[in-house]
Design an enzyme around this catalytic site. Sequence first.
Site, PDB file in Angstrom:
ATOM      1  N   HIS A  71     -22.249  20.735  89.698  1.00 43.67           N
ATOM      2  CA  HIS A  71     -20.753  20.788  89.272  1.00 43.67           C
ATOM      3  C   HIS A  71     -20.537  21.921  88.502  1.00 43.67           C
ATOM      4  O   HIS A  71     -21.309  22.656  87.596  1.00 43.67           O
ATOM      5  CB  HIS A  71     -20.155  19.508  89.028  1.00 43.67           C
ATOM      6  CG  HIS A  71     -20.652  18.524  90.096  1.00 43.67           C
ATOM      7  ND1 HIS A  71     -20.682  17.311  89.789  1.00 43.67           N
ATOM      8  CD2 HIS A  71     -20.095  18.517  91.683  1.00 43.67           C
ATOM      9  CE1 HIS A  71     -20.416  16.513  91.339  1.00 43.67           C
ATOM     10  NE2 HIS A  71     -20.205  16.852  91.861  1.00 43.67           N
ATOM     11  N   TYR A 107     -14.591  11.148  84.546  1.00 45.06           N
ATOM     12  CA  TYR A 107     -14.711  10.046  83.132  1.00 45.06           C
ATOM     13  C   TYR A 107     -13.638   9.723  82.815  1.00 45.06           C
ATOM     14  O   TYR A 107     -12.698  10.403  82.121  1.00 45.06           O
ATOM     15  CB  TYR A 107     -14.884  11.286  81.859  1.00 45.06           C
ATOM     16  CG  TYR A 107     -16.382  11.525  81.747  1.00 45.06           C
ATOM     17  CD1 TYR A 107     -16.947  12.143  82.653  1.00 45.06           C
ATOM     18  CD2 TYR A 107     -18.148  10.638  81.215  1.00 45.06           C
ATOM     19  CE1 TYR A 107     -18.499  12.910  82.349  1.00 45.06           C
ATOM     20  CE2 TYR A 107     -19.110  10.976  80.580  1.00 45.06           C
ATOM     21  CZ  TYR A 107     -20.100  11.653  81.976  1.00 45.06           C
ATOM     22  OH  TYR A 107     -21.117  12.414  82.249  1.00 45.06           O
ATOM     23  N   PRO A 155     -24.629   6.663  77.014  1.00 40.72           N
ATOM     24  CA  PRO A 155     -25.099   7.515  77.986  1.00 40.72           C
ATOM     25  C   PRO A 155     -24.224   8.318  78.467  1.00 40.72           C
ATOM     26  O   PRO A 155     -24.196   8.465  79.181  1.00 40.72           O
ATOM     27  CB  PRO A 155     -25.110   6.053  79.826  1.00 40.72           C
ATOM     28  CG  PRO A 155     -24.932   4.774  79.057  1.00 40.72           C
ATOM     29  CD  PRO A 155     -24.884   5.023  77.651  1.00 40.72           C
ATOM     30  N   LYS A 204     -27.450  12.415  77.827  1.00 43.56           N
ATOM     31  CA  LYS A 204     -28.228  13.390  77.050  1.00 43.56           C
ATOM     32  C   LYS A 204     -29.837  12.721  77.214  1.00 43.56           C
ATOM     33  O   LYS A 204     -30.590  13.259  76.728  1.00 43.56           O
ATOM     34  CB  LYS A 204     -28.083  13.178  75.866  1.00 43.56           C
ATOM     35  CG  LYS A 204     -26.180  14.683  75.738  1.00 43.56           C
ATOM     36  CD  LYS A 204     -27.118  15.543  75.441  1.00 43.56           C
ATOM     37  CE  LYS A 204     -26.176  16.735  75.796  1.00 43.56           C
ATOM     38  NZ  LYS A 204     -25.679  16.982  77.228  1.00 43.56           N
ATOM     39  N   TYR A 233     -22.511  19.378  76.254  1.00 40.18           N
ATOM     40  CA  TYR A 233     -22.194  18.478  77.217  1.00 40.18           C
ATOM     41  C   TYR A 233     -24.011  19.299  78.229  1.00 40.18           C
ATOM     42  O   TYR A 233     -24.129  18.638  79.072  1.00 40.18           O
ATOM     43  CB  TYR A 233     -20.961  18.361  78.085  1.00 40.18           C
ATOM     44  CG  TYR A 233     -21.228  17.765  79.276  1.00 40.18           C
ATOM     45  CD1 TYR A 233     -20.743  15.602  79.552  1.00 40.18           C
ATOM     46  CD2 TYR A 233     -21.395  18.159  80.692  1.00 40.18           C
ATOM     47  CE1 TYR A 233     -20.749  15.063  80.247  1.00 40.18           C
ATOM     48  CE2 TYR A 233     -21.494  17.183  81.893  1.00 40.18           C
ATOM     49  CZ  TYR A 233     -21.170  15.595  81.462  1.00 40.18           C
ATOM     50  OH  TYR A 233     -21.570  15.122  82.603  1.00 40.18           O
TER      51      TYR A 233
END
Length: 391
Positions: free
Chosen positions: A72, A200, A292, A296, A384
């Site tokens: 993505h 998210y 989570p 990472k 990220y």
Amino acid sequence: MRTQVAIIGAGPAGLLLSHLLALEGIESVVLERKSRQAIEETIKAGVLEQWVVDLLQDTGVGDRLMREATFHDGIELRFGRRRHHIDMAGLTGGKKVTIYAQHEVLKDLIAARLAQGGTILFNVRDVRLDNLQGPSPSIAFRLEDGREEILQSDFIAGCDGYHGPSRSYIPNRKEYLRHYPFGWLGILVEAPRAADELVYTNHERGFALLSTRTTDIQRYYLQVDPHDDLEAWPDDRIWDELERRVETEDGFFLPRGRIFQKNIVSVRSFVCETMQYGRLFIAGDAAHTVPPTGAKGLNLAAADVVHLARGLARYYLRGDDQWLDHYTDSCLRRVWRAEHFSWFMTSMLHQLPEHTDIDRKFQQAQLEYVVASEPAAQSLAENYVGLPVDW
Ligand code: APR
Ligand code: PHB
């Protein structure tokens, strides 16, 4: 038995370390408590940072990943019933978000090690470490058939996860720990993809995350009470709750499907300082765990073992033990960055029991800032997709 590096644990840390050492001509033996089947079937997270994808590819274990993973360009932050795209690739010079389940990485690493004649002993019991300050540390353990065995080595790598025994052999360690007052309920579902990227969601009923595995299998998560067990979450309740949390004002549709796997994991931030003692080095979840939300865990484990493999290579190839001496320092800077980022994402997206109206307003202000300001979005994106391994 004797080897150069004895590795406890066949998770991402232990297996990747064994693989990287083999590329340097360094021998290792991996001791794993679970069966190969259990390792290859346990469902965990699945987001890989760009440099980890590159590393797996460059070291010959990335072919299946490149064929089967989902790539993505960004993620979606959803709040106030609206969607907001964070363009990770655009903000980071092209780094992508790669989704490839952790157990698939493990299958690839196990296959590679065994094909190259590496030794992984599954189903071992009662590992006990000894002589960590001497030149030849050892591990006593019990084989699958019950026989006692001793593995002598030059070094021991404790890659045995948060609950493993290795860490307890480091005297005078300082442990930093926070338990969050919620768990993550994860499901695997046979259903078509609901969104083009990971979603998210911050919602007043709690956090929700839509992730994926393949075009036909999706991975969804819900923030739940940490004391809930799975009986409290029949399928209909999961779907109803997911639907309510991810709904948008433009009519987002969440296709339902057969749920074929459910689990609840606890959420914590944890760091052990130091990560070494004599000839013992700990890596991955044995040394630190993250919530989570920042995706990472596996990536931090990979960074540790890159540093450890480099230090061991310097030792064996050049007789230089300085890198090993500085192993903890070279890991911890990155570890604390990732710990902070994971805490930041978690705090921005979850509801806490003690939250009042003002806390929700703070969260909203932070979310609005991250999606409206390019520097703020870029900072999130940089963390990220993953900072460089030597950060
Ligand atoms: N003896 C032998 N093996 C052990 C023992 C023991 N006493 N205790 C634990 N292990 C094994 C576990 O069975 C597991 O396979 O060590 C392995 C540790 O693997 P992980 O917990 O996956 O930890 P790590 O390799 O550091 O990877 C970190 O994995 O679980 C995720 O969220 C985590 O993504 C992160 C990543
Ligand atoms: C997953 O796909 O399992 C996943 C994705 C993103 C996260 C955590 C887990 O932050």
